[in-house]
Motif scaffolding. Structure first.
Motif, PDB file in Angstrom:
ATOM      1  N   LEU A  89       0.841  -1.209   0.000  1.00  0.00           N
ATOM      2  CA  LEU A  89       0.000   0.000   0.000  1.00  0.00           C
ATOM      3  C   LEU A  89       0.872   1.254   0.000  1.00  0.00           C
ATOM      4  CD1 LEU A  89      -2.586  -1.207   2.693  1.00  0.00           C
ATOM      5  CD2 LEU A  89      -2.922  -1.157   0.207  1.00  0.00           C
ATOM      6  N   ARG A  93      -1.819   7.315  -1.245  1.00  0.00           N
ATOM      7  CA  ARG A  93      -2.723   6.901  -2.320  1.00  0.00           C
ATOM      8  C   ARG A  93      -3.866   5.994  -1.868  1.00  0.00           C
ATOM      9  NH1 ARG A  93      -0.058   2.612  -6.114  1.00  0.00           N
ATOM     10  NH2 ARG A  93      -0.834   1.373  -4.371  1.00  0.00           N
ATOM     11  N   ASP A  94      -3.649   5.157  -0.850  1.00  0.00           N
ATOM     12  CA  ASP A  94      -4.544   4.010  -0.675  1.00  0.00           C
ATOM     13  C   ASP A  94      -5.506   4.076   0.504  1.00  0.00           C
ATOM     14  OD1 ASP A  94      -3.697   2.781  -2.989  1.00  0.00           O
ATOM     15  OD2 ASP A  94      -1.977   1.849  -2.003  1.00  0.00           O
ATOM     16  N   ALA A  97      -8.940   3.593  -0.863  1.00  0.00           N
ATOM     17  CA  ALA A  97      -9.120   2.200  -1.288  1.00  0.00           C
ATOM     18  C   ALA A  97      -9.469   1.316  -0.089  1.00  0.00           C
ATOM     19  CB  ALA A  97      -7.853   1.694  -1.973  1.00  0.00           C
ATOM     20  N   ALA A 121      -5.731  -1.402  -5.812  1.00  0.00           N
ATOM     21  CA  ALA A 121      -4.684  -1.613  -4.791  1.00  0.00           C
ATOM     22  C   ALA A 121      -4.999  -2.820  -3.911  1.00  0.00           C
ATOM     23  CB  ALA A 121      -4.531  -0.371  -3.919  1.00  0.00           C
TER      24      ALA A 121
END
Lengths: 148, 148
Positions: A89, A93-94, A97, A121
């Motif tokens: 991860l 960014r995640d 997600a 992801a």
């Protein structure tokens, strides 16, 4: 009718109703990350907590999910569902997600996080999944295949 | 005193008292294994069930723990303890190691499977661990380190 129509509300924005927890490893860093604080894992935990606001999802910081070779790491758990461990991860960014994955799992009556609509992801970064404690499969087909 | 003295009995032979489950993936095989049945994972499940006799440990067969690159795979779960996922297991070698690991976890009042005395296969093959659903860490030292 109220001015807010629940039937047209985007389900992705609704608070989950099944108790749901994301444990984020705050000690995680990748081999290429500098040995400094805050760890990238701690930044991911902070971003995930921010992304979880209003979603009724608990975000908890833990020290080590033992996925050190493929950090950053997080686990998504829901009552009566499989638990999922993710790696690879990215802190910046995640977070979203993870929240999307938690929503998918909470909404999955069969206890399994669906592959379809799962954030990329959480497809690439799947490390392992563990069934609920009392999970027992009934699978006569598998038994037949195992016959010598 | 009875002829059986509980204080001298080897704890490794005692039945565990905390509900404990080993989920073994029956679909697992390594890339080098032939595409035949029974799968090595199913053989490991069978051997683990045999090794568990008298230990009060449930051995359950599951289809896929999503650790396909590092099978064979199994997960050890105990109530109120961390759950452990192991890979790189051998069907003919590691059933007893799984039972030993389950005993260690069941006896761990802090919820963590101790590294000391852990069978070698459960050291080398550790894939991930997941805390109990409600696990929340209190760790001021970590918080201090994270200060910018």
């Amino acid at each position: 009718m109220s001015s807010i129509d629940a039937t047209t509300k985007d389900p992705a924005d609704a608070a989950v109703v099944v108790p749901t927890t994301i444990h984020v490893c705050i000690t995680c860093r990748r081999p290429t990350d500098p040995d400094t604080f805050p760890r990238p894992g701690a930044l991911l935990a902070r971003a995930t907590a921010t992304a979880a606001v209003g979603a009724n999802i608990a975000v908890r910081r833990v020290r080590c999910l033992a996925n050190c070779n493929r950090g950053l790491s997080a686990a998504i758990s829901c009552e009566r569902r499989w638990t999922y461990v993710f790696g690879d991860l990215e802190a910046t960014r995640d977070a979203v997600a993870l929240i999307e994955g938690a929503r998918l799992l909470a909404a999955a009556d069969d206890g399994v996080m669906p592959w379809r609509n799962r954030p990329e992801a959480l497809k690439r970064g799947l490390i392992a999944r563990v069934p609920p404690f009392d999970h027992e499969e009934v699978d006569p087909d598998a038994a037949a295949k195992e016959s010598p």
